[in-house]
Design an enzyme around this catalytic site. Structure first.
Site, PDB file in Angstrom:
ATOM      1  N   LYS A 185       0.842  -1.208   0.000  1.00 43.57           N
ATOM      2  CA  LYS A 185       0.000   0.000   0.000  1.00 43.57           C
ATOM      3  C   LYS A 185       0.877   1.259   0.000  1.00 43.57           C
ATOM      4  CE  LYS A 185      -3.513   2.839   0.493  1.00 43.57           C
ATOM      5  NZ  LYS A 185      -3.293   3.949   1.313  1.00 43.57           N
ATOM      6  N   HIS A 188       2.205   1.728  -3.399  1.00 41.72           N
ATOM      7  CA  HIS A 188       1.075   2.235  -4.200  1.00 41.72           C
ATOM      8  C   HIS A 188       1.006   3.754  -4.059  1.00 41.72           C
ATOM      9  CE1 HIS A 188      -2.973   3.914  -4.206  1.00 41.72           C
ATOM     10  NE2 HIS A 188      -3.285   3.041  -5.163  1.00 41.72           N
ATOM     11  N   ASN A 189       1.076   4.235  -2.823  1.00 44.82           N
ATOM     12  CA  ASN A 189       0.977   5.680  -2.600  1.00 44.82           C
ATOM     13  C   ASN A 189       2.188   6.405  -3.182  1.00 44.82           C
ATOM     14  OD1 ASN A 189      -1.238   4.842  -1.146  1.00 44.82           O
ATOM     15  ND2 ASN A 189      -0.926   6.297   0.498  1.00 44.82           N
ATOM     16  N   GLU A 192       1.600   6.746  -6.697  1.00 42.03           N
ATOM     17  CA  GLU A 192       0.560   7.777  -6.852  1.00 42.03           C
ATOM     18  C   GLU A 192       1.205   9.178  -6.842  1.00 42.03           C
ATOM     19  OE1 GLU A 192      -2.708   7.261  -3.977  1.00 42.03           O
ATOM     20  OE2 GLU A 192      -2.524   9.393  -3.530  1.00 42.03           O
TER      21      GLU A 192
HETATM   22  P1  NBP Z   1      -8.781   9.553  10.940  1.00 37.91           P
HETATM   23  O1  NBP Z   1      -7.438   9.129  10.482  1.00 37.91           O
HETATM   24  O2  NBP Z   1      -9.107  10.996  10.953  1.00 37.91           O
HETATM   25  O3  NBP Z   1      -9.009   8.978  12.430  1.00 37.91           O
HETATM   26  C1  NBP Z   1     -10.173   9.276  13.158  1.00 37.91           C
HETATM   27  C2  NBP Z   1     -10.640   8.050  13.923  1.00 37.91           C
HETATM   28  O4  NBP Z   1      -9.609   7.593  14.821  1.00 37.91           O
HETATM   29  C3  NBP Z   1     -11.864   8.359  14.777  1.00 37.91           C
HETATM   30  O5  NBP Z   1     -12.715   7.250  14.765  1.00 37.91           O
HETATM   31  C4  NBP Z   1     -11.239   8.568  16.156  1.00 37.91           C
HETATM   32  O6  NBP Z   1     -12.136   8.381  17.207  1.00 37.91           O
HETATM   33  C5  NBP Z   1     -10.198   7.495  16.138  1.00 37.91           C
HETATM   34  N1  NBP Z   1      -9.178   7.628  17.204  1.00 37.91           N
HETATM   35  C6  NBP Z   1      -8.202   8.539  17.374  1.00 37.91           C
HETATM   36 BR1  NBP Z   1      -7.914   9.990  16.302  1.00 37.91          BR
HETATM   37  N2  NBP Z   1      -7.447   8.319  18.442  1.00 37.91           N
HETATM   38  C7  NBP Z   1      -7.975   7.225  19.015  1.00 37.91           C
HETATM   39  C8  NBP Z   1      -7.639   6.487  20.163  1.00 37.91           C
HETATM   40  N3  NBP Z   1      -6.599   6.817  20.917  1.00 37.91           N
HETATM   41  N4  NBP Z   1      -8.387   5.404  20.470  1.00 37.91           N
HETATM   42  C9  NBP Z   1      -9.435   5.053  19.712  1.00 37.91           C
HETATM   43  N5  NBP Z   1      -9.799   5.703  18.575  1.00 37.91           N
HETATM   44  C10 NBP Z   1      -9.078   6.778  18.236  1.00 37.91           C
HETATM   45  O7  NBP Z   1      -9.939   8.769  10.141  1.00 37.91           O
HETATM   46  P2  NBP Z   1     -10.047   8.395   8.578  1.00 37.91           P
HETATM   47  O8  NBP Z   1      -9.679   9.539   7.696  1.00 37.91           O
HETATM   48  O9  NBP Z   1     -11.369   7.757   8.429  1.00 37.91           O
HETATM   49  O10 NBP Z   1      -8.903   7.299   8.362  1.00 37.91           O
HETATM   50  C11 NBP Z   1      -8.877   6.084   9.112  1.00 37.91           C
HETATM   51  C12 NBP Z   1      -7.622   5.324   8.718  1.00 37.91           C
HETATM   52  O11 NBP Z   1      -7.697   5.012   7.318  1.00 37.91           O
HETATM   53  C13 NBP Z   1      -6.321   6.116   8.894  1.00 37.91           C
HETATM   54  O12 NBP Z   1      -5.306   5.248   9.305  1.00 37.91           O
HETATM   55  C14 NBP Z   1      -6.025   6.629   7.524  1.00 37.91           C
HETATM   56  O13 NBP Z   1      -4.647   6.862   7.307  1.00 37.91           O
HETATM   57  C15 NBP Z   1      -6.524   5.484   6.654  1.00 37.91           C
HETATM   58  N6  NBP Z   1      -6.896   5.845   5.296  1.00 37.91           N
HETATM   59  C16 NBP Z   1      -7.552   6.997   5.025  1.00 37.91           C
HETATM   60  C17 NBP Z   1      -7.897   7.298   3.719  1.00 37.91           C
HETATM   61  C18 NBP Z   1      -8.667   8.551   3.407  1.00 37.91           C
HETATM   62  O14 NBP Z   1      -8.880   8.823   2.209  1.00 37.91           O
HETATM   63  N7  NBP Z   1      -9.091   9.313   4.405  1.00 37.91           N
HETATM   64  C19 NBP Z   1      -7.589   6.419   2.679  1.00 37.91           C
HETATM   65  C20 NBP Z   1      -6.952   5.228   2.989  1.00 37.91           C
HETATM   66  C21 NBP Z   1      -6.609   4.952   4.292  1.00 37.91           C
HETATM   67  P3  NBP Z   1     -12.999   9.611  17.794  1.00 37.91           P
HETATM   68  O15 NBP Z   1     -14.176   9.749  16.883  1.00 37.91           O
HETATM   69  O16 NBP Z   1     -13.371   9.157  19.163  1.00 37.91           O
HETATM   70  O17 NBP Z   1     -12.095  10.820  17.784  1.00 37.91           O
END
Ligand code: NBP
Length: 479
Positions: A185, A188-189, A192
């Site tokens: 992955k 991949h990035n 990208e």
């Molecule tokens: P975020 O990367 O913004 O993370 C937010 C989430 O993490 C919320 O559910 C938050 O809970 C939780 N969280 C945090 Br911050 N600290 C925590 C802790 N100590 N314990 C438990 N939960 C915790 O969310 P996302 O953009 O949906 O991405 C999720 C994952 O997917 C990341 O690793 C990201 O790199 C990856 N990803 C993202 C994309 C994209 O396009 N965004 C693409 C591919 C992969 P809360 O609601 O209680 O704050």
């Protein structure tokens, strides 16, 4: 609490909630949980009608809702939060259960977590997921690593929710053990980043050398998207370039600050390539180009530096130049994929991962950001010859580059003459020329190293290591 959920998702920000909805829409009962329970309830309130969800407020309830072996997807912010979630859930799990980390974890963290959880009999699956929020909802490309046996029960579910390539094949495969999925992955990035940089350079050349407007360039990209460059990134480039800012009536691209941001996976790709000794110059130039764009003080201080006098092209010359840029873009793209696949090859040797490169190309054909018609051909190249030393050794790609190279060189001449920065195109051509060179100046480098540091050198005509007594009579001794 019923124990009927086939899968659970904890971490319900944009990626997690969309992934949970994707599982539910595909007929699975999904347990959902988030550190802040409000998100869990919002998901069920807004999307509960899409399928069967079980909302859990506590970790204990969440685990209790899952059928065995438990499949628990973690979609939280990568890094510390992932460790925190594992620490919270692992004590509640039993041998044979699975934790699937779908975040953008560093593969070394995934290796560490997999080894620690293996001690407890828990299967840790580091799964790269690409496609952004839209992909998570409608079908991402999924790159799971971890124990092969976990794929027996998890694989069919991932295949169901994943994107499908044009031939119907699911864009998911078991990539390899421990950190293999997150490594792939990451690359991949990195690819990208390189793809986006090359597209950016093509755009700037069409604008600054050929003199086209963003709307005209959008049309050129639309045409390119019907040919061998057919890809998601070319498609969205045309959309972005055609977009007009509602507030000013100017092309959207002209009202956006020209400072690119990055989240880190491109940088990791380059850092790890340095450790593995793999030249990924195209990806590195893309990362550096983003960094350079952000150095506003340095750029402001440098605007007065001398450059060449621009010369305008006639309409016919501009059209011919655009065709040449297409050749340069395509050839440079082949090089960046060559470099990315080389990095995967080096890692698979280093970590004994046995990654099937044809399968990697295959699962990137749909759902992910670098999806492109071209990946079908990469897959075919590795399927025909799994031990292909480099994509450039494939006859078809070698012939295409041979056909493109005159135009590729001409584009770089024009860029240099007009002062348009094209680090991606230039790095790709330099890589190509270095690989095909009969002799490289590395021989001189070895001579210099031996001169100042007695680092020794190997000869072309005899086995062994040698040193020349530079400070004395310059006789040669065997080291
Ligand atoms: P975020 O990367 O913004 O993370 C937010 C989430 O993490 C919320 O559910 C938050 O809970 C939780 N969280 C945090 Br911050 N600290 C925590 C802790 N100590 N314990 C438990 N939960 C915790 O969310 P996302 O953009 O949906 O991405 C999720 C994952 O997917 C990341 O690793 C990201 O790199 C990856 N990803 C993202 C994309 C994209 O396009 N965004 C693409 C591919 C992969 P809360 O609601 O209680 O704050």
């Amino acid at each position: 609490m019923s124990t009927t959920a086939q899968i659970g998702v904890t971490g319900l920000a944009v990626m997690g909630s969309n992934l949970a909805r994707n599982f539910a829409r595909n007929g699975y009962t999904v347990a959902v949980h988030n550190r802040t329970a409000a998100r869990t309830h919002a998901l069920v309130k807004d999307h509960g009608h899409e399928g069967d969800f079980i909302a859990a407020e506590t970790a204990k309830d969440f685990v209790a809702a899952l059928e065995r072996p438990r499949r628990l997807v973690v979609m939280v912010k990568a890094g510390g939060p992932t460790d925190a979630v594992i620490e919270e859930f692992a004590p509640l799990l039993e041998p044979g259960d699975m934790i699937i980390d779908g975040g953008n974890a560093h593969f070394a963290d995934t290796r560490r977590r997999e080894a620690a959880l293996r001690e407890q009999g828990i299967h840790f699956v580091g799964a790269g997921i690409s496609g952004g929020e839209e992909g998570a909802l409608n079908g991402p490309s999924i790159m799971p690593g971890g124990p092969a046996e976990s794929y027996d029960s998890l694989g069919p579910m991932l295949e169901k929710i994943s994107a499908k390539a044009k031939d119907g094949a699911p864009c998911v495969t078991h990539v390899g053990p421990d950190g293999a999925g997150h490594f792939v992955k990451m690359v991949h990035n990195g690819i990208e980043y390189a793809d986006m940089q090359l597209i950016g350079e093509a755009y700037q050349l069409l604008r600054d050398v050929a003199g086209y407007t963003p709307a005209q360039i959008a049309e050129i990209f639309r045409t390119w998207n019907t040919g061998r460059l057919d890809s998601y990134l070319i498609e969205i480039t045309a959309e972005v370039l055609a977009h007009v800012d509602a507030a000013t009536g100017k092309p959207f691209v002209d009202v956006v600050q020209d400072q690119a941001e990055q989240k880190g996976t491109g940088r990791w790709t380059v850092q790890i390539a340095l450790d593995l000794g793999v030249p990924v110059s195209g990806i590195a130039e893309a990362v550096f180009a983003r960094s350079l764009s952000g150095h506003s003080a340095l750029r402001d201080a440098s605007r007065g530096l001398a450059g060449p006098k621009p010369t305008a092209l006639s309409a016919a010359e501009a059209g011919a130049f655009a065709d040449r840029v297409e050749q340069a873009l395509y050839a440079s793209k082949i090089v960046s994929y060559t470099q990315g696949f080389h990095e995967i090859t080096a890692a698979t040797e280093e970590y004994d991962w046995n990654i099937d490169l044809g399968k990697v190309a295959s699962i990137w054909r749909g759902g992910c950001i670098i999806r492109a018609a071209f990946l079908d051909r990469i897959r075919a190249a590795y399927d025909t010859r799994p031990d292909l030393p480099s994509l450039l050794s494939d006859d078809t790609f070698a012939q295409e580059i041979a056909a493109a190279q005159d135009d590729w060189r001409e584009v770089l001449v024009a860029a240099t003459r007009q002062g348009v920065p094209t680090p991606g195109f230039a790095a790709a051509l330099a890589y190509y020329d270095a690989l095909r060179a009969e002799r490289l100046p590395a021989a001189l480098t070895q001579g210099q190293r031996d001169y100042f540091g007695a680092h020794t050198y190997r000869r072309t005509d005899r086995e062994g290591s040698f040193h020349t007594m530079w400070g004395q009579d310059r006789s040669e001794v065997e080291a």
